[in-house]
Design an enzyme around this catalytic site. Structure first.
Site, mmCIF file in Angstrom:
data_model
loop_
_atom_site.group_PDB
_atom_site.id
_atom_site.type_symbol
_atom_site.label_atom_id
_atom_site.label_comp_id
_atom_site.label_asym_id
_atom_site.label_seq_id
_atom_site.Cartn_x
_atom_site.Cartn_y
_atom_site.Cartn_z
ATOM 1 N N THR A 99 0.844 -1.200 0.000
ATOM 2 C CA THR A 99 0.000 0.000 0.000
ATOM 3 C C THR A 99 0.882 1.253 0.000
ATOM 4 O O THR A 99 1.777 1.386 0.830
ATOM 5 C CB THR A 99 -0.908 0.011 1.248
ATOM 6 O OG1 THR A 99 -1.702 -1.186 1.247
ATOM 7 C CG2 THR A 99 -1.822 1.225 1.251
ATOM 8 N N GLN A 128 -12.151 1.885 1.614
ATOM 9 C CA GLN A 128 -10.798 2.372 1.377
ATOM 10 C C GLN A 128 -10.461 2.265 -0.096
ATOM 11 O O GLN A 128 -10.653 1.215 -0.698
ATOM 12 C CB GLN A 128 -9.773 1.543 2.170
ATOM 13 C CG GLN A 128 -9.800 1.793 3.656
ATOM 14 C CD GLN A 128 -8.685 1.061 4.362
ATOM 15 O OE1 GLN A 128 -8.255 1.459 5.420
ATOM 16 N NE2 GLN A 128 -8.202 -0.014 3.788
ATOM 17 N N HIS A 138 -50.192 -46.535 9.646
ATOM 18 C CA HIS A 138 -50.217 -45.488 8.614
ATOM 19 C C HIS A 138 -48.960 -45.588 7.743
ATOM 20 O O HIS A 138 -48.135 -44.671 7.705
ATOM 21 C CB HIS A 138 -50.319 -44.104 9.255
ATOM 22 C CG HIS A 138 -51.656 -43.841 9.877
ATOM 23 N ND1 HIS A 138 -51.898 -44.040 11.227
ATOM 24 C CD2 HIS A 138 -52.834 -43.430 9.338
ATOM 25 C CE1 HIS A 138 -53.160 -43.738 11.493
ATOM 26 N NE2 HIS A 138 -53.754 -43.373 10.366
#
Length: 1499
Positions: A1076, A1095, A1244
């Site tokens: 940077t 930034q 069932h």
């Protein structure tokens, strides 16, 4: 079988030939019967009209039709035969040949069965009957004992009709069969030998010839009868002799056929026994195939319909059967056997333990009918023989129901007795072979119980290489992998560490969740777990904690759960939901999530003994280990460990070092297939490359470094490295040379590896000659011999005018530079210069860079250094003409180009309106005798003024366009945010892209605020990547986090030199590897404070962006300017708005993706297995003979037909809607998936669903109710699916427990869930059986299905019953009225749902048992939770079942079926069945009460 003559008279009689003989004239011409008959035929042939007239007067239509049918079956030669030839006893051979009997008799020899023989004999008998003018002929077949006789009746429903015993000799046929002699009966009525005549119903028969068909053993095989009526003459002696002669030949043919058949059977038997022996000894693993082959051959040997194999259970003294012959066949007609639930009974009960031949099963007391009762099959006759083993009887084989309605013969017994020996041998090997596995489609409780009972594997069954790294999972040991996993877990951690039941359930569920892909499957998961187990067991120097070892071994077995056979990159490219859910290590994170899901499931918590902290730590280990199998993470881990080892800094006491080692071990285990023996390696690679495709490179690049590092840490893993080296050598030997031979174009590479050093040196020299030279472009100089007299003329004539105009159309600074460079080429020629050097300024005005179109800007020097002419002019901002630049001390580096050492130079800047330098050009002359003069200076100044005007114009235009674009973009941004909420992520990336271009930034970063942890974090990163269209691409990677108070990230600042500013946080650069230089940072404020920070990093020295995306500040400095800050402040407002909505959308999107992934996994598991689908799809339609007899009745019970229920349902659908309504593949998949989604509960379940659908089908079919196709589809499909995923609990149970289902649905909880499950299946891939409907029809159909399923909620039945009763009382019921029609269909659904109460009493009792078991299951569960169950659900009230049934039927069922029978009278059968069951329950209740009173009185 009667002759057509029996039916030819209709009130009239046809004149007999004796009437013709009464004429003397006739007698004189034709003295005997033969001549008379022959003359009649000749006459009718000449005058056919006489025959037609005669038949019109005397013959019935039935007779003529029978005559026509008989005519068609007779050989053509019969009509041509003359009676002279028939009557000539010396010419019987001619008769035999010319009338076609010879050919028919030969066909008897070719027959393969008794049925075929009888068919051919019957045909011959028809020819003989025509020869001797018989009215009737019959063929009788005798059994092996000559005690029973059956009449052959071709073309009828029953081919054989039993006519009684032969011993009493009451009929002609019985007499002939007993005496084995022919008879010619002139007057049957007067012959005392035959009180019963020929047979009942033949009173007209008067004259009979009976002839036996004898075998060479003297046994009578069959009897043939020829007869005439009372109005005909008796059979003559000639006719009797002809008949005997012809049928004697038939007997000879039958005898020959029998001998051929015995020889053929013997040959086949020998061949089959040899093949059986070979299969048993050469392929012991496939013993099931041997057994089924034996059963198949035995069936063919004795022509049996079914075959049963019952084995002996010595411990329980019972016979049991696993495999059943249900009559099914494959495509080639071969029998298919089914493995179903066992049938067991005592070894001494029934006939199963004896060697017997039962001709009539149900009339024999020894027959045990229980098997028929359980299977629904009707047994007629049986041939049964014990199978003797070394230590006694080991089983019984039964052949059931000989074909063609006959019983088994003595020949069948003889053939089968020999075959039983081989059956014993096959059974012996079947028992010692590997156990037959059940197919586990789900981890059911039955599977868990089975594994629990056999969890501990005997020592002799553990593979010999199990304790080595060479152990390989294959088909032979795949059955015991769950047990082996339990074994390694118990051996390593002890039996007290894990609950065995939970561990069994866990390992089976893990196995189930591995998909059947070629490589990343269950076997691979076990292989990795096994390798890790061996590593931690063998390791001496490195000791791991208990949790660490659990994390590795459990992580290993689960590391590829639910792998789909595709890489992470595939999911990214195809934008699968998984890729949206996980940005990195997609599948690995999914595998971990699946692992946690299983561990969290009920009954699977194998770590329940750990504390919460230990469990949390263990999950972290498991997660790290599973993620370590992502090869993208391996390289960093390998580099880290190697660095630590080389620097001798590796320490097991360091947590990070231990984790790195465990990650390396996980990778080593994941790739352990590369270390296996060569045969194993080849097989695994074949499977692997079915998923992705080079092996040697993979070994060199990944495997060898991995195992080399691993052995430095754990020396005991040396076998892995050795195996890797061996496999590499094998791959090289097998692949490299073969590859080179197949690819001649790389033969030179082969030579490099195979030839001598001298040859290689020559090749190296050759390669060096082929290296491309680095050719620099020479500056092209166009020289002109004369100078232009005016600048205007030069500007126009050279084409610079057009070039300067092109500058105004440029969109980027690069394009402007290129145009200026081209103009300078022309100026060079105009000045007669030798060349020029062009420099451009960066945005900071501190550095200048040399420029050419080929290279672009290349940094040259700093402005303040003044070491070159250009840097000096950049400071002065004035053109400068210098003679012999290198002698001028101001410019030690001359013009800044090595090509021009000593020269004259003319340098001029191009200035912007702001006074900033845009670029500089230095023109040079190397001829020191020709310096630049005043004219040259003026020309440059004049031309550059035009250039500067164009540059300034384009700059202004670009400023206006950028402002217009900014306004438009902000407007578009607002519209997208509010009008297109689904694309917030795209909006955010657009904002970042525009902001970068707005301030000419190299990178952008978006840090969001985590309020809970008071940190800033970033998900998306700008790594400088560009798409093919030049648009920035952002990457979502692992998060970077740090405190809000750390560094500058939380402040609004403009940092011109980041590393010289104390506020800059260097941690981001350390983690990303990016440098940077300067930062523009601004907080994004929301309603409740700061939402995040944006930034912009490293302002461009030279902008490459388009005019609509970039703006240059006035100073064009190296750092961000005040103008950048102003523009960005406005934009930050929109960033805040975007982030706010992005958070909302991402939260919803994340939940949606989780739901999609969950649904994807759910759909995979709820769908039927492919092998089941393929089996049904191959044979979806059941043959009619296999359909249960009472299937078309309301009384049908499906309990004993489980295997064919899908086919029966398809039959119902095809009969209701035809064959073209549904796609068969989708229908098959649908019905199988419905079956799978019914849970294995007592009542069932799938059987109940089928019963309801069947009852609805019957009601629709028999009532004649006028329903549309959509209505019929809805009610039948709704019936089948109406209880899908039923859990065995009623709606009130879910409400009491506040179950999620009760929260999801406020009313009809389970019914609405059943409907949702139905829709899920109907929408699943390959299950869309209604895809042919329109959108409107489909929507309407689903609504009808929903209504029908909800109608099965008994809470909704009462208002429906009340409504229909009131409508009927008023006499206004109309099924075409919509409310009436809906109420009727709802009542039909309820009636079908309760149809068990209408079944026969035996079915009702069985069903009631299932119902109350399910009730008691709910009652037990309620008691566990401190709730009081209803009386009918409490086990203590079992004695009250009859009473409760009486009450239920009286209160609900009888009124319902009464109403239904009134509306649909065809359903009265249901009402009668209901009343019958009510009465039976009431009787049971009364008997129970009487017994209770009796017992009470006795006490």
């Amino acid at each position: 079988m009667s002759s057509p003559a029996n039916n030819m008279y209709v009130g009239k009689r046809i004149p007999h030939r004796s009437q013709f003989r009464s004429s003397e004239r006739w007698r004189s011409r034709y003295p005997d019967d033969a001549m008379a008959a022959n003359q009649v035929r000749e006459f009718l042939a000449r005058y056919p009209a006489v025959l037609e007239e005669y038949l019109d007067e005397t013959a019935s239509v039935d007779y003529l039709e029978q005559l026509l049918q008989r005519k068609r079956t007779l050989p053509s030669t019969v009509a041509k035969c003359t009676f002279n030839q028939r009557a000539d006893s010396n010419g019987l051979g001619m008769v035999y040949s010319e009338i076609g009997i010879e050919q028919l008799a030969r066909r008897i020899v070719e027959c393969s069965s008794d049925s075929d023989i009888c068919a051919k004999m019957h045909e011959i008998c028809g020819v003989v009957a025509n020869i001797i003018f018989a009215d009737i002929y019959n063929l009788y077949y005798l059994d092996d004992t000559n005690s029973e006789m059956s009449l052959y009746m071709p073309g009828s429903t029953t081919e054989w009709k039993r006519v009684g015993p032969t011993g009493l000799k009451l009929t002609v046929s019985a007499h002939v069969a007993t005496t084995a002699k022919s008879v010619n009966v002139a007057d049957l009525q007067q012959d005392s030998r035959f009180p019963k005549g020929v047979r009942l119903g033949e009173e007209r028969v008067h004259h009979v010839i009976g002839v036996p068909i004898l075998l060479d053993t003297g046994r009578c095989y069959a009897v043939v009868e020829f007869s005439r009526g009372w109005d005909h003459d008796p059979f003559s002696k000639v006719e009797f002799e002809v008949t005997n002669a012809i049928l004697s030949w038939v007997s000879a043919c039958v005898q020959k056929m029998k001998r051929n058949k015995l020889l053929n059977i013997q040959t086949r038997l020998h061949g089959f026994l040899l093949e059986t022996t070979r299969v048993m000894f050469d392929d012991v693993v496939n013993v099931d195939l041997v057994v089924t082959n034996i059963m198949t051959f035995t069936k063919e040997l004795v022509s049996a319909d079914r075959c049963g194999l019952l084995l002996v259970d010595e411990e329980r003294k019972e016979l049991f059967a696993d495999y059943f012959d249900e009559g099914a066949t494959d495509e080639e007609g071969r029998p298919v056997y089914t493995k179903a639930s066992q049938i067991r009974f005592s070894i001494n009960k029934g006939i199963s333990g004896y060697t017997v031949n039962i001709r009539d099963a149900y009339s024999d007391k020894r027959f045990n009918p229980e098997v028929d009762q359980k299977t629904g099959y009707r047994t007629r006759n049986i041939l049964c023989m014990p199978i003797q083993g070394k230590n006694g009887v080991i089983g019984v084989v039964q052949l059931i129901n000989r074909l063609n309605g006959r019983c088994f013969t003595a020949d069948d017994e003889d053939a089968f007795s020999m075959f039983a020996v081989y059956s014993a041998l096959a059974l012996h090997y079947a028992r010692v072979a590997m156990e037959v596995l059940e197919y586990h489609c789900t981890c059911s409780e039955d599977e868990t119980a089975a594994l629990y009972d056999n969890a501990h594997l005997p020592v002799d069954q553990v593979p010999l290489d199990f304790y080595t790294f060479d152990f390989n999972c294959n088909k032979k040991n795949s059955v015991i992998l769950p047990q082996l996993y339990i074994k390694l877990m118990y051996e390593h951690f002890g039996k007290k560490e894990f609950d065995l039941l939970a561990l069994c359930r866990f390992v089976l569920t893990v196995k189930k969740n591995y998909r059947p892909v070629p490589y990343h499957n269950w076997e691979h998961g076990f292989q990795v777990a096994h390798c890790l187990w061996r590593m931690v067991s063998e390791s001496q120097e490195v000791q791991f904690s208990r949790l660490e070892k659990m994390g590795m071994i459990v992580g290993g077995i689960c590391h590829d759960l639910d792998h789909r056979g595709f890489s992470n990159e595939f999911f990214r490219k195809t934008r699968q939901p998984l890729a949206a859910l996980y940005s990195t290590s997609i599948m690995e994170q999914h595998h971990y999530k699946q692992t946690v899901t299983i561990l969290s499931a009920e009954g699977h918590d194998i770590f329940s003994h750990l504390t919460s902290e230990q469990y949390k730590q263990l999950l972290a280990y498991i997660r790290d280990n599973i993620l370590a199998t992502d090869l993208a993470l391996y390289f960093g881990n390998q580099k880290t460990i190697c660095g630590l080892l080389d620097s001798e800094k590796f320490s097991l006491s360091e947590v990070d070092h231990r984790r790195a080692l465990m990650s390396l071990m996980m990778t080593g285990a994941d790739l352990c297939a590369i270390t296996k023996p060569w045969e194993t390696q080849r097989g695994m690679v074949d499977a692997l490359y079915e998923e992705f495709y080079m092996q040697i490179g993979f070994i060199n690049f990944i495997c060898k470094p991995l195992y080399s590092t691993l052995i430095r840490l754990i020396p005991e893993t040396k076998p892995l490295q050795t195996g890797c080296d061996v496999c590499k050598e094998q791959w090289q030997m097998a692949e490299v040379k073969d590859y080179l031979r197949k690819h001649p174009h790389i033969a030179e590479e082969y030579l490099l590896q195979s030839t001598s050093s001298e040859t290689l040196e020559k090749l190296i020299a050759k390669k060096r000659q082929l290296v491309n030279e680095n050719v620099y472009g020479n500056l092209r100089l166009i020289r002109k011999k004369s100078l232009f007299k005016s600048i205007s003329q030069v500007y126009t004539d050279t084409g610079m005018e057009a070039m300067t105009r092109k500058i105004c159309s440029c969109s980027t600074d690069e394009e402007i530079y290129e145009q200026i460079y081209n103009i300078c080429n022309i100026i060079t020629s105009a000045l007669d210069a030798d060349g020029f050097v062009m420099f451009v300024m960066d945005s900071s005005e501190k550095d200048i860079a040399k420029y050419t179109p080929e290279t672009g800007p290349i940094h040259s020097t700093s402005v303040g250094h003044n070491d070159t002419l250009a840097s000096y002019v950049a400071v002065k901002n004035q053109p400068l003409c210098v003679s012999n630049v290198h002698k001028d001390r101001r410019f030690p580096n001359g013009v800044g180009d090595d090509r021009f050492n000593e020269c004259h130079a003319l340098c001029s800047p191009i200035m912007l309106e702001t006074g900033n330098v845009f670029c500089l050009i230095s023109f040079v002359r190397v001829d020191l005798n020709r310096p630049f003069d005043e004219y040259d200076f003026e020309m440059i100044t004049g031309i550059f003024s035009w250039i500067m005007a164009c540059v300034r114009k384009i700059k202004k235009n670009r400023l206006l366009q950028v402002q217009e674009a900014l306004n438009g973009f902000l407007l578009q941004t607002t519209r997208v945010m509010f009008d297109d909420m689904e694309d917030i992520d795209t909006l955010v990336t657009n904002i970042m892209t525009f902001t970068k271009n707005l301030v000419c930034a190299d990178r952008s970063a978006l840090f969001l605020v985590d309020e809970e942890r008071d940190e800033l974090y970033a998900d998306y990163f700008d790594e400088g990547k560009m798409s093919t269209t030049g648009v920035p691409e952002y990457t979502k990677t692992s998060q970077i986090r740090f405190s809000k108070e750390l560094g500058i990230a939380g402040f609004s600042v403009n940092i011109k030199d980041a590393y010289s500013d104390e506020r800059f946080n260097q941690e981001v650069d350390k983690k990303t590897g990016y440098r940077t230089r300067n930062i523009l940072c601004m907080p994004i404020s929301g309603k409740h404070g700061v939402l995040g920070v944006v930034q912009m990093i490293n302002r461009f020295l030279f902008t490459l962006a388009s005019v609509t995306q970039a703006i240059l500040d006035q100073k064009n400095g190296a750092h961000f300017t005040v103008d950048d800050e102003s523009a960005f402040k406005l934009f930050a407002v929109y960033c805040a708005l975007a982030i706010h909505y992005s958070r909302i959308y991402n939260m919803l999107s994340h939940k949606q993706m989780k739901y999609k992934v969950a649904m994807d996994v759910l759909q995979y598991h709820i769908s039927c297995p492919e092998d089941e689908f393929n089996a049904l799809y191959e044979k979806p339609i059941l043959p009619r003979k296999q359909v249960p007899a009472n299937f078309d009745s309301f009384d049908f019970c499906c309990y004993d037909y489980n295997n064919i229920l899908p086919q029966l349902f398809i039959r119902m659908i095809l009969e209701s809607f035809g064959e073209n309504e549904f796609e068969m593949a989708k229908l098959c998949r649908f019905v199988l998936t419905v079956r799978k989604n019914y849970r294995n509960i007592q009542y069932h379940n799938w059987h109940h669903g089928f019963h309801v659908a069947h009852a609805l089908w019957q009601i629709i079919a028999k009532s004649g109710l006028n329903l549309t196709n959509l209505e019929k589809m809805a009610i039948i499909i709704g019936g089948l699916c109406h209880d899908i995923d039923h859990r065995g609990f009623n709606n009130e149970f879910f409400k009491k427990l506040k179950h999620p289902l009760a929260a999801l649905y406020t009313t009809s909880v389970m019914e609405q869930h059943h409907y949702k499950q139905t829709v899920t299946i109907l929408h699943a891939d390959g299950h869309e059986i209604f895809s042919h409907l329109t959108a409107f029809e489909h929507k309407n159909l689903l609504e009808k299905i929903r209504t029908h399923i909800l109608a099965t909620d008994l809470a909704l039945y009462f208002p429906t019953q009340k409504y229909l009763t009131s409508v009927m009382d008023e006499g206004g019921f109309n099924p075409e009225t919509e409310p009436h029609r809906e109420a009727l269909l709802s009542l039909i659904m309820t009636a079908a749902d309760l149809c068990a109460i209408t079944k026969p009493w035996e079915t009702q009792q069985r069903t009631a048992k299932y119902i109350y078991e399910e009730f008691y299951m709910q009652g037990d569960e309620e008691k566990k939770r401190g709730l009081q169950p209803l009386p009918m659900m409490d086990r203590i009230n079992q004695r009250d079942i009859p009473k409760m049934q009486v009450g239920f039927i009286g209160f609900i069922c009888k009124p319902m079926y009464t109403t239904l029978s009134k509306l649909l009278p065809e359903t009265e059968h249901l009402l009668k069945g209901c009343i019958r069951c009510h009465d039976n329950w009431k009787q049971t209740m009364e008997e129970q009460a009487a017994n209770a009173e009796k017992q009470a009185g006795g006490t």
